[in-house]
Write a protein that holds these residues in place. Structure first.
Motif, PDB file in Angstrom:
ATOM      1  N   ASP A  85       0.967  28.181  -2.598  1.00 22.17           N
ATOM      2  CA  ASP A  85      -0.356  28.531  -2.090  1.00 22.17           C
ATOM      3  C   ASP A  85      -1.319  29.014  -3.172  1.00 22.17           C
ATOM      4  N   VAL A  86      -0.834  29.844  -4.075  1.00 18.48           N
ATOM      5  CA  VAL A  86      -1.722  30.534  -5.011  1.00 18.48           C
ATOM      6  C   VAL A  86      -1.254  30.338  -6.447  1.00 18.48           C
ATOM      7  N   SER A  87      -2.173  29.974  -7.318  1.00 16.79           N
ATOM      8  CA  SER A  87      -1.900  29.842  -8.749  1.00 16.79           C
ATOM      9  C   SER A  87      -2.855  30.729  -9.530  1.00 16.79           C
ATOM     10  N   PHE A  88      -2.314  31.701 -10.252  1.00 18.36           N
ATOM     11  CA  PHE A  88      -3.115  32.428 -11.226  1.00 18.36           C
ATOM     12  C   PHE A  88      -3.227  31.546 -12.461  1.00 18.36           C
ATOM     13  N   MET A  89      -4.427  31.009 -12.684  1.00 18.32           N
ATOM     14  CA  MET A  89      -4.678  30.126 -13.825  1.00 18.32           C
ATOM     15  C   MET A  89      -5.172  30.973 -14.989  1.00 18.32           C
ATOM     16  N   ILE A  90      -4.612  30.729 -16.164  1.00 19.40           N
ATOM     17  CA  ILE A  90      -4.698  31.711 -17.234  1.00 19.40           C
ATOM     18  C   ILE A  90      -5.674  31.341 -18.341  1.00 19.40           C
ATOM     19  N   ALA A  91      -6.564  32.290 -18.628  1.00 20.90           N
ATOM     20  CA  ALA A  91      -7.439  32.181 -19.796  1.00 20.90           C
ATOM     21  C   ALA A  91      -6.673  32.798 -20.966  1.00 20.90           C
ATOM     22  N   TYR A  92      -5.849  31.962 -21.590  1.00 21.56           N
ATOM     23  CA  TYR A  92      -4.993  32.410 -22.698  1.00 21.56           C
ATOM     24  C   TYR A  92      -5.604  32.034 -24.030  1.00 21.56           C
ATOM     25  N   VAL A  93      -5.522  32.962 -24.987  1.00 18.34           N
ATOM     26  CA  VAL A  93      -5.865  32.672 -26.377  1.00 18.34           C
ATOM     27  C   VAL A  93      -4.792  33.312 -27.246  1.00 18.34           C
ATOM     28  N   GLY A  94      -4.213  32.536 -28.154  1.00 16.52           N
ATOM     29  CA  GLY A  94      -3.210  33.065 -29.067  1.00 16.52           C
ATOM     30  C   GLY A  94      -3.824  34.053 -30.048  1.00 16.52           C
ATOM     31  N   GLN A  95      -2.987  34.941 -30.555  1.00 17.65           N
ATOM     32  CA  GLN A  95      -3.482  35.965 -31.466  1.00 17.65           C
ATOM     33  C   GLN A  95      -3.862  35.367 -32.813  1.00 17.65           C
TER      34      GLN A  95
END
Length: 475
Positions: A88-98
């Protein structure tokens, strides 16, 4: 669609029976005289509870008019696979590597993060608004679910993109971000990372002064503080400082898999005291690890042959959501549509979860490579690798966390398209296998509902209430 889902059920059931003989479970599954009845029971529960995954990485290149999540891509998460697995639910991620702690580094990270925020808005507002909606509150999740829509929520992995500007926390909240971790792999300007255990810390295994301010601002805004990836010391400090419950969006149990990314019992108990939740992650190399004896033997062998440390199956690549290339990099890109009848993705970086230490072998001479392979085979015979984690191994971590801190503080996540995946749950399409194993172990429908979404939504509501009180207090 029904036939496809039945195939996944049968595959999951077969894998579970095999795993029964090769895996040691913490809890003994009750005898089931009628497995067909058990599957029917699990299916009914799976249909009724809200299934929420707190960590799915994305690539903006898969959020265009020509190539997007309405298609069955090779990504582990997309709309067809969510429908197939009844997710039902997907937390879609604003990821940036360090990256470097410089203004140039902060600016580049900011651009990458904004591209991912924009991608999720494009999906929910332009590409597929009749199929998936963006939730900005915990109540939105319930409302969108009642409309029979799939649901996207935005999480932020690594506070690096905010740079040194506290106002960017609010900007990211206004863009839809509803949780944020203060670091990823590598110390950030906000917090020390779990990688500091071997690479050293910047803030004495804790938070920076700016990191402490960021937590206060997140509490004020109603943004959940995420403990996955920062160091243990940083996490303990964050839990002491936060006026609202926190989450670990994608972590496992260190007592069962000694990985710096996982939470030990001290952190788990502090999380319970804080009122938060650990979203146990289905990431092979965080769920099942080689014995210390094997790890030490392989490390000694690699050192002898002049090789660096083995990667341990934690790479980020393939068709996952970790691409950070610019528009030019996508000019010649082919949309990764999954072929009909093709295999499920292996989970980029998931691999076996252990690896055989192949990095750097190409630099060895032929004779040295033969000798290395021979010696590694001897280690394999004496100290066999653990093998890739299964759904049973994954639920062992859930069992352990429930036993230590209680059913109200444990949830479920995958880290799909960011390295996650285990045998039996390697894409959103296979989510039922998790519910089936939980039913096998005797969890009730109420408990399964808490694990899949109830506990996370409860924390989110409490974070919202704390925000309302703080804002009212400030006038």
């Amino acid at each position: 669609m029904r036939n496809i889902k039945q195939k996944f059920m049968v595959a999951g059931m077969t894998a579970s029976f095999v795993g029964l003989f090769v895996s040691m479970t913490i809890r003994t599954s009750p005898a089931q005289p009628n497995d067909a009845a058990l599957i029917a029971k699990a299916k009914a529960i799976h249909d009724r509870v809200i299934k929420l995954d707190t960590h799915n990485d994305i690539d903006p290149a898969n959020f265009t008019a020509e190539c997007n999540y309405t298609m069955r891509l090779t990504t582990q998460v997309n709309l067809p696979k969510m429908v197939e697995g009844d997710m039902d639910v997907s937390f879609m991620i604003a990821y940036v590597g360090q990256g470097p702690l410089t203004q140039e580094g902060f600016d580049g990270a900011y651009r990458q993060a904004v591209a991912k925020f924009d991608a999720v808005h494009r999906l929910t507002e332009k590409i597929a608004p009749d199929n998936i909606g963006l939730a900005l509150t915990s109540a939105d999740v319930l409302a969108l679910h009642k409309k029979n829509l799939r649901i996207a929520v935005i999480g932020i992995e690594n506070g690096y993109p905010i740079g040194t500007d506290l106002k960017r926390v609010k900007e990211f909240y206004d863009r839809g971000g509803r949780y944020m971790s203060l670091a990823h792999n590598g110390n950030s300007q906000l917090a020390d990372s779990n990688t500091g255990e071997t690479q050293g810390y910047l803030y004495n295994n804790g938070l920076s002064a700016l990191g402490r301010e960021v937590i206060g601002e997140m509490n004020r805004l109603g943004m959940m503080v995420d403990l996955s990836h920062p160091s243990k010391g940083a996490n303990m400090e964050a839990m002491r400082l936060s006026q609202a419950p926190v989450i670990a969006s994608h972590s496992a149990v260190r007592a069962l898999a000694n990985v710096s990314r996982n939470m030990d019992d001290e952190q788990l108990l502090a999380l319970k005291k804080n009122g938060g939740v650990i979203q146990v992650v289905g990431f092979a190399s965080y769920i099942k690890t080689d014995s210390k004896q094997r790890t030490d033997a392989v490390a000694k062998l690699r050192e002898e042959f002049g090789l660096g440390p083995q990667a341990g199956g934690r790479g980020r690549g393939g068709a996952a959501g970790r691409s950070e290339g610019g528009a030019a990099a996508n000019l010649a890109r082919v949309c990764p549509v999954e072929t009909v009848g093709g295999p499920a993705p292996d989970g980029p970086g998931g691999g076996t979860g252990q690896g055989r230490g192949n990095a750097g072998l190409e630099a060895l001479s032929r004779e040295r490579r033969v000798e290395y392979d021979k010696r590694l085979a001897e280690i394999d015979a004496r100290l066999p690798p653990a093998g890739r984690a299964t759904v049973k191994d994954f639920v062992n971590h859930i069992d352990y966390a429930v036993r230590v801190i209680g059913i109200d503080h444990v949830g479920i996540s995958s880290d799909f398209d960011g390295g996650g995946g285990i045998d039996g749950w390697n894409s959103a399409a296979e989510a039922f296998n998790v519910t089936l194993e939980l039913v096998r172990r005797g969890y009730t429908e109420e408990q399964i509902g808490k694990l899949w979404s109830g506990n996370l939504l409860r924390v989110w509501r409490e974070v919202e209430m704390v925000s309302q009180k703080l804002r009212k207090k400030q006038g």
